[in-house]
Write an enzyme that holds these catalytic residues in place. Structure first.
Site, PDB file in Angstrom:
ATOM      1  N   GLY A  46      35.322  43.852  32.364  1.00  0.00           N
ATOM      2  CA  GLY A  46      34.365  44.030  33.450  1.00  0.00           C
ATOM      3  C   GLY A  46      34.185  45.510  33.729  1.00  0.00           C
ATOM      4  N   GLN A  51      31.914  53.011  38.379  1.00  0.00           N
ATOM      5  CA  GLN A  51      32.875  53.577  37.423  1.00  0.00           C
ATOM      6  C   GLN A  51      32.220  54.519  36.418  1.00  0.00           C
ATOM      7  OE1 GLN A  51      34.499  49.423  36.581  1.00  0.00           O
ATOM      8  NE2 GLN A  51      36.273  50.707  36.173  1.00  0.00           N
ATOM      9  N   CYS A  91      42.522  48.089  35.053  1.00  0.00           N
ATOM     10  CA  CYS A  91      41.200  48.644  35.338  1.00  0.00           C
ATOM     11  C   CYS A  91      40.945  49.825  34.400  1.00  0.00           C
ATOM     12  CB  CYS A  91      41.163  49.114  36.793  1.00  0.00           C
ATOM     13  SG  CYS A  91      39.601  49.830  37.285  1.00  0.00           S
ATOM     14  N   LEU A  92      39.723  49.907  33.860  1.00  0.00           N
ATOM     15  CA  LEU A  92      39.389  51.017  32.961  1.00  0.00           C
ATOM     16  C   LEU A  92      39.474  52.363  33.679  1.00  0.00           C
ATOM     17  CD1 LEU A  92      36.373  49.557  30.936  1.00  0.00           C
ATOM     18  CD2 LEU A  92      38.765  49.751  30.220  1.00  0.00           C
ATOM     19  N   HIS A 133      37.177  41.965  41.909  1.00  0.00           N
ATOM     20  CA  HIS A 133      37.603  43.309  41.494  1.00  0.00           C
ATOM     21  C   HIS A 133      36.380  44.230  41.329  1.00  0.00           C
ATOM     22  CE1 HIS A 133      40.241  45.944  38.735  1.00  0.00           C
ATOM     23  NE2 HIS A 133      39.035  46.430  38.560  1.00  0.00           N
ATOM     24  N   GLU A 134      35.325  43.717  40.681  1.00  0.00           N
ATOM     25  CA  GLU A 134      34.142  44.557  40.417  1.00  0.00           C
ATOM     26  C   GLU A 134      33.344  44.828  41.688  1.00  0.00           C
ATOM     27  OE1 GLU A 134      34.277  45.969  37.682  1.00  0.00           O
ATOM     28  OE2 GLU A 134      35.611  44.591  36.633  1.00  0.00           O
ATOM     29  N   HIS A 137      34.817  47.654  43.460  1.00  0.00           N
ATOM     30  CA  HIS A 137      34.399  48.953  42.915  1.00  0.00           C
ATOM     31  C   HIS A 137      33.103  49.428  43.577  1.00  0.00           C
ATOM     32  CE1 HIS A 137      37.142  50.033  39.728  1.00  0.00           C
ATOM     33  NE2 HIS A 137      37.022  48.887  39.103  1.00  0.00           N
TER      34      HIS A 137
HETATM   35 NI    NI Z   1      38.184  48.085  37.545  1.00  0.00          NI
END
Ligand code: NI
Length: 168
Positions: A46, A51, A91-92, A133-134, A137
């Site tokens: 995701g 991000q 998470c990236l 989670h997204e 962000h």
């Molecule tokens: Ni993330």
């Protein structure tokens, strides 16, 4: 298509709140394609526009094994949450770190697809966790915000060390 640069914690731009998309147009569809390419290149499941330093409420996901089921959520909103579940998250934007986070087990949500159609759906398990989670962000929130201050400090140190190595 092009891959975008993913911001890493503690970059302050990860704390910006994304604006709703006014119209699902060519720019949004291009953003979605670039975000998906970036997510696949980084082996993520995701990615939120925040991000990649774009303050628009756009999320991409692909939870399939074969990485052939891309989904784009524009202006995603959670309407209802039930139950609680704890899952290991990564998470990236927080590379090399995972931890348990407690979230709602089941959600109902709505979003616009890439044709601008409003979709209402329900999710549980990994999909429910990923959507929560997204959306976090898009509101400038990271999964490590749910951890204790001591754990968060540990993440900060670990990432500072990684960044130093990368800068060599
Ligand atoms: Ni993330």
């Amino acid at each position: 298509m092009s891959t975008l640069t993913v911001l890493h914690f503690p970059d302050p731009r990860l704390r910006k709140k994304a604006r709703p998309v006014a119209a699902v147009d060519a720019q949004v569809r291009q953003l979605s394609r670039d975000m998906l390419e970036t997510m696949y290149a980084e082996n993520g499941i995701g990615l939120a526009a925040t991000q990649v330093n774009v303050q628009q409420r756009v999320v991409v996901m692909d939870l399939s094994e074969e990485k052939n089921e891309p989904v784009t959520l524009v202006n995603p909103e959670i309407m209802q949450e039930t139950g609680t579940e704890e899952m290991e998250e990564g998470c990236l934007s927080v590379p090399g770190f995972t931890d348990l986070v407690q979230r709602a087990e089941k959600i109902s949500y709505r979003y616009l697809d890439l044709d601008g159609q409003e979709i209402e759906a329900e999710a549980d398990g990994l999909r429910a966790v990923c959507i929560q989670h997204e959306i976090d962000h898009l509101d400038g929130k990271l999964f490590i915000d749910y951890l204790s201050p001591i754990k968060r400090q540990r993440v900060r140190k670990k990432i500072a060390k990684q960044n130093k190595i990368r800068a060599l």
